[in-house]
Scaffold this active site. Structure first.
Site, short mmCIF file in Angstrom:
data_model
loop_
_atom_site.label_atom_id
_atom_site.label_comp_id
_atom_site.label_asym_id
_atom_site.label_seq_id
_atom_site.Cartn_x
_atom_site.Cartn_y
_atom_site.Cartn_z
CD GLN A 178 20.82 29.53 45.10
OE1 GLN A 178 21.33 30.11 44.16
NE2 GLN A 178 20.48 30.18 46.22
CG HIS A 200 14.27 36.18 46.22
ND1 HIS A 200 15.42 36.30 46.97
CD2 HIS A 200 13.65 35.07 46.65
CE1 HIS A 200 15.49 35.29 47.83
NE2 HIS A 200 14.43 34.53 47.65
CB CYS A 322 17.01 30.52 55.39
SG CYS A 322 16.33 31.00 53.79
#
Length: 381
Positions: A178, A200, A322
């Protein structure tokens, strides 16, 4: 749809897609082949590696391409232990991504002891606690730079410096997934030995990540087979995705200041608008990264709010993508002191530079209206 979940994934930028298309069509060669089609793919992989290394501030040879952040994390920690199996202790924090925590669980099953450090109310670990946990048989310290649910920032460089000063043979790993689109990381100056990134979250494709291995670090390959990635990660190179990773960081390199400023402006507008809603509490610290905002809406379960927002055309999340679908409260929010009820009432909004002022205004109107409707149905009569 107004997409407010960029911490989960970002859309592929047009420039990135254009760079990838030839390697999904006519430039289909295997980068390990010696004939012309293969050499073309090899050249593209090498060019992308150089772009990624330059963006992250390290040598080309220190970048290993992987399938994403999870593999990078798993390989970093497991590969460190394979190189030094006599080391029986690893240190991490209670707010790490599950990719770190579950890899530590695996290492525990293999005989290592795992120390999980507490964090403060903002999700940060102290340098003193990290140093205090080091033992003579400690293998590695793993501390994320930016928390994926809160946006809080750990001073990883200071932690790495302190660890290496106290015990030079202890490795430092950081999940920087991040952080990569927010900071110019300069890995060669960071002090970390291992770092994990993914494309991504940066406008690149899914299925491609990078593991930084500082030159001279004791580490062994986890994925064995062919000689790809200098025998550090076997498997046919995903040329198109690697090219996409390179194109994504090339774009960021050219537009970094305007990219981060656009996010800051949109974040400020969203924060100010959300602050006008009654009965909320901010979970994200005010000095966290601007693209992640975590807020509790008192009396409203996050799953109900998110479903209603989805019906209204706004996409957000209750935390890590997730863990989507889990009924268990976020381990991150519990770790910073929230009780399970408060954790279940918390929502994460995350932004990109491509969002418009109009989208922010529309999102705020929808969020305020939806929250008001849900609050009215939960108030006692």
């Amino acid at each position: 749809m107004i997409y407010l979940d960029h911490a989960a994934t970002t859309p592929i930028r047009g420039e990135v897609m254009e760079a990838m298309v030839p390697f999904l069509t006519e430039e289909y060669g295997n980068a390990s082949s010696i004939y012309g089609l293969g050499r073309g793919a090899r050249s593209a992989v090498d060019k992308a590696r150089h772009s990624v290394a330059q963006f992250f501030g390290c040598a080309d040879s220190e970048i290993v391409f992987t399938s994403g952040g999870t593999e990078s994390i798993h390989s970093a920690l497991l590969g460190a232990w394979l190189a030094r199996p006599d080391r029986k202790h690893i240190i991490t924090t209670a707010v790490e991504h599950h990719a770190v925590l579950h890899t530590c669980d695996l290492l525990h099953e293999m005989g290592l002891e795992v120390t999980i450090l507490d964090v403060d109310e903002n999700g940060r670990v102290s340098v003193e606690d990290v140093i205090g946990a080091i033992r003579g048989d400690t293998l590695c310290v793993s501390v994320m730079m930016v928390n994926n649910e809160l946006g809080s920032v750990n001073q990883v460089a200071a932690i790495a410096e302190a660890v290496h000063r106290a015990s030079p043979d202890v490795l430092v790993h950081s999940d920087m997934v991040q952080a990569a689109g927010v900071f110019r990381l300069e890995l060669d100056r960071s002090g970390v030995d291992l770092a994990s990134m993914t494309a991504h979250k940066l406008g690149g494709p899914k299925g491609i990540g990078a593991l930084y291995i500082r030159r001279g670090t004791q580490w062994k390959s986890v994925l064995r087979g062919g000689a790809q990635e200098r025998e550090r990660r076997a498997g046919t190179e995903n040329t198109a995705a690697i090219v996409g990773f390179g194109a994504a960081v090339d774009w960021l390199s050219r537009h970094f200041e305007e990219h981060t400023e656009a996010i800051r402006v949109r974040s400020q507008a969203l924060r100010e608008g959300l602050s006008k809603i009654s009965a909320i509490t901010w979970n994200s610290p005010p000095d966290g990264v601007p693209h992640i905002l975590n807020v509790r809406f008192h009396g409203i379960r996050a799953d109900r709010l998110l479903m209603r927002l989805d019906l209204e055309g706004v996409a957000a999340s209750a935390g890590s993508a997730c863990a989507a679908g889990s009924l268990t409260p976020s381990h991150v929010l519990l770790a910073i002191g929230l009780d399970p009820k408060a954790a279940r009432e918390s929502v994460r909004f995350s932004l990109s530079d491509e969002m418009t002022e109009e989208e922010i205004s529309q999102a705020l109107e929808i969020i305020e209206r939806t929250v008001s409707q849900l609050q009215s149905t939960t108030r006692p009569s």
